[in-house]
Design a protein around this motif. Structure first.
Motif, PDB file in Angstrom:
ATOM      1  N   CYS A 287       0.835  -1.203   0.000  1.00 18.47           N
ATOM      2  CA  CYS A 287       0.000   0.000   0.000  1.00 18.47           C
ATOM      3  C   CYS A 287       0.869   1.252   0.000  1.00 18.47           C
ATOM      4  O   CYS A 287       1.832   1.360   0.770  1.00 18.47           O
ATOM      5  N   LEU A 288       0.532   2.199  -0.859  1.00 19.63           N
ATOM      6  CA  LEU A 288       1.286   3.441  -0.939  1.00 19.63           C
ATOM      7  C   LEU A 288       1.132   4.307   0.308  1.00 19.63           C
ATOM      8  O   LEU A 288       2.011   5.103   0.617  1.00 19.63           O
ATOM      9  N   ASP A 289       0.027   4.172   1.004  1.00 19.15           N
ATOM     10  CA  ASP A 289      -0.222   5.031   2.158  1.00 19.15           C
ATOM     11  C   ASP A 289       0.299   4.436   3.461  1.00 19.15           C
ATOM     12  O   ASP A 289       1.080   5.066   4.168  1.00 19.15           O
ATOM     13  N   CYS A 290      -0.130   3.232   3.796  1.00 21.51           N
ATOM     14  CA  CYS A 290       0.230   2.650   5.099  1.00 21.51           C
ATOM     15  C   CYS A 290       1.383   1.657   5.001  1.00 21.51           C
ATOM     16  O   CYS A 290       1.878   1.172   6.020  1.00 21.51           O
ATOM     17  N   GLU A 291       1.800   1.337   3.781  1.00 23.70           N
ATOM     18  CA  GLU A 291       2.912   0.429   3.495  1.00 23.70           C
ATOM     19  C   GLU A 291       2.682  -1.005   3.992  1.00 23.70           C
ATOM     20  O   GLU A 291       3.620  -1.778   4.122  1.00 23.70           O
ATOM     21  N   SER A 292       1.414  -1.354   4.245  1.00 26.77           N
ATOM     22  CA  SER A 292       1.104  -2.735   4.592  1.00 26.77           C
ATOM     23  C   SER A 292       0.844  -3.512   3.306  1.00 26.77           C
ATOM     24  O   SER A 292       0.664  -2.934   2.232  1.00 26.77           O
ATOM     25  N   GLU A 293       0.806  -4.833   3.418  1.00 26.72           N
ATOM     26  CA  GLU A 293       0.570  -5.681   2.259  1.00 26.72           C
ATOM     27  C   GLU A 293      -0.890  -5.550   1.818  1.00 26.72           C
ATOM     28  O   GLU A 293      -1.806  -5.555   2.643  1.00 26.72           O
ATOM     29  N   ILE A 294      -1.087  -5.411   0.532  1.00 31.10           N
ATOM     30  CA  ILE A 294      -2.443  -5.364  -0.023  1.00 31.10           C
ATOM     31  C   ILE A 294      -2.960  -6.792  -0.087  1.00 31.10           C
ATOM     32  O   ILE A 294      -2.254  -7.701  -0.537  1.00 31.10           O
ATOM     33  N   ASP A 295      -4.172  -6.985   0.372  1.00 27.61           N
ATOM     34  CA  ASP A 295      -4.793  -8.314   0.399  1.00 27.61           C
ATOM     35  C   ASP A 295      -4.724  -8.948  -0.994  1.00 27.61           C
ATOM     36  O   ASP A 295      -5.128  -8.327  -1.988  1.00 27.61           O
ATOM     37  N   PRO A 296      -4.227 -10.173  -1.105  1.00 30.00           N
ATOM     38  CA  PRO A 296      -4.150 -10.848  -2.402  1.00 30.00           C
ATOM     39  C   PRO A 296      -5.504 -10.940  -3.120  1.00 30.00           C
ATOM     40  O   PRO A 296      -5.553 -10.895  -4.350  1.00 30.00           O
ATOM     41  N   LYS A 297      -6.602 -11.030  -2.360  1.00 28.71           N
ATOM     42  CA  LYS A 297      -7.924 -11.056  -2.988  1.00 28.71           C
ATOM     43  C   LYS A 297      -8.199  -9.735  -3.697  1.00 28.71           C
ATOM     44  O   LYS A 297      -8.787  -9.703  -4.773  1.00 28.71           O
TER      45      LYS A 297
ATOM     46  N   LEU B 234      -8.330  -6.442  -8.596  1.00 26.46           N
ATOM     47  CA  LEU B 234      -7.822  -5.193  -9.164  1.00 26.46           C
ATOM     48  C   LEU B 234      -6.293  -5.264  -9.143  1.00 26.46           C
ATOM     49  O   LEU B 234      -5.646  -4.751  -8.237  1.00 26.46           O
ATOM     50  N   PRO B 235      -5.696  -5.933 -10.133  1.00 26.10           N
ATOM     51  CA  PRO B 235      -4.261  -6.232 -10.087  1.00 26.10           C
ATOM     52  C   PRO B 235      -3.347  -5.014 -10.068  1.00 26.10           C
ATOM     53  O   PRO B 235      -2.185  -5.131  -9.740  1.00 26.10           O
ATOM     54  N   TYR B 236      -3.874  -3.853 -10.386  1.00 31.78           N
ATOM     55  CA  TYR B 236      -3.033  -2.657 -10.351  1.00 31.78           C
ATOM     56  C   TYR B 236      -3.409  -1.732  -9.194  1.00 31.78           C
ATOM     57  O   TYR B 236      -3.132  -0.531  -9.221  1.00 31.78           O
ATOM     58  N   ALA B 237      -3.987  -2.318  -8.151  1.00 29.60           N
ATOM     59  CA  ALA B 237      -4.352  -1.534  -6.967  1.00 29.60           C
ATOM     60  C   ALA B 237      -3.104  -0.912  -6.345  1.00 29.60           C
ATOM     61  O   ALA B 237      -2.071  -1.562  -6.208  1.00 29.60           O
ATOM     62  N   LEU B 238      -3.240   0.348  -5.962  1.00 31.65           N
ATOM     63  CA  LEU B 238      -2.138   1.069  -5.331  1.00 31.65           C
ATOM     64  C   LEU B 238      -2.243   1.074  -3.810  1.00 31.65           C
ATOM     65  O   LEU B 238      -1.260   1.328  -3.128  1.00 31.65           O
ATOM     66  N   ARG B 239      -3.452   0.842  -3.329  1.00 34.42           N
ATOM     67  CA  ARG B 239      -3.705   0.959  -1.900  1.00 34.42           C
ATOM     68  C   ARG B 239      -4.470  -0.253  -1.378  1.00 34.42           C
ATOM     69  O   ARG B 239      -5.223  -0.876  -2.113  1.00 34.42           O
ATOM     70  N   CYS B 240      -4.314  -0.507  -0.085  1.00 42.97           N
ATOM     71  CA  CYS B 240      -5.124  -1.534   0.557  1.00 42.97           C
ATOM     72  C   CYS B 240      -6.570  -1.024   0.595  1.00 42.97           C
ATOM     73  O   CYS B 240      -6.831   0.159   0.364  1.00 42.97           O
TER      74      CYS B 240
ATOM     75  N   CYS C 193      -7.203   2.035   3.066  1.00 46.70           N
ATOM     76  CA  CYS C 193      -6.668   3.319   2.604  1.00 46.70           C
ATOM     77  C   CYS C 193      -7.417   3.812   1.369  1.00 46.70           C
ATOM     78  O   CYS C 193      -7.657   5.012   1.229  1.00 46.70           O
ATOM     79  N   ALA C 194      -7.799   2.908   0.479  1.00 46.92           N
ATOM     80  CA  ALA C 194      -8.565   3.297  -0.707  1.00 46.92           C
ATOM     81  C   ALA C 194      -9.918   3.866  -0.301  1.00 46.92           C
ATOM     82  O   ALA C 194     -10.382   4.865  -0.860  1.00 46.92           O
ATOM     83  N   THR C 195     -10.544   3.253   0.691  1.00 44.14           N
ATOM     84  CA  THR C 195     -11.837   3.746   1.179  1.00 44.14           C
ATOM     85  C   THR C 195     -11.684   5.129   1.783  1.00 44.14           C
ATOM     86  O   THR C 195     -12.490   6.024   1.520  1.00 44.14           O
TER      87      THR C 195
END
Length: 118
Positions: free
Chosen positions: A77-87, A92-98, A101-103
């Motif tokens: 994740c660009l904001d919190c730097e945590s891993e984005i859920d694989p689901k 959305l394979p080009y998701a920038l945020r978890c 953070c996206a919400t």
């Protein structure tokens, strides 16, 4: 995931090529009356432009995701730097945020500081 992104990129380019070919066919076809032809061509041009803009943005997002894969930053994740859920990445394979953070970003709770390039 990399294959999936490359495949989606190819599909977008093929769809865009077909849309251009259809527009060219509409332009070369003769229709009566002239007003109808003009309206059809205008509508086709508008549709193609909108389609092209959407495709251009999606290709940019795909290219950015591929670049993040190469740099090792994909799935973070660009904001919190945590891993984005694989689901989420599967959907959305080009998701920038978890999702959290996206919400927050969509609700206007944080300012977007990073664009889709990296």
């Amino acid at each position: 995931m990399k294959r999936h992104l490359h495949r989606r990129r190819s599909q977008i380019l093929e769809t865009s090529r077909r849309a251009h070919a259809e527009l060219d066919a509409l332009r070369s076809a003769e229709r009566d009356p002239e007003f109808e032809e003009g309206a059809q061509n205008e509508h086709a041009q508008y549709t193609l432009t909108a389609l092209t803009d959407v495709h251009r943005r999606e290709i940019a997002a795909i290219d950015a995701a591929l670049a993040r894969m190469e740099s090792g930053a994909y799935g973070v994740c660009l904001d919190c730097e945590s891993e984005i859920d694989p689901k989420r990445l599967h959907a959305l394979p080009y998701a920038l945020r978890c999702a959290d953070c996206a919400t927050r970003l969509e609700r206007g709770l944080v300012a977007e500081t990073v664009g889709p390039t990296l």
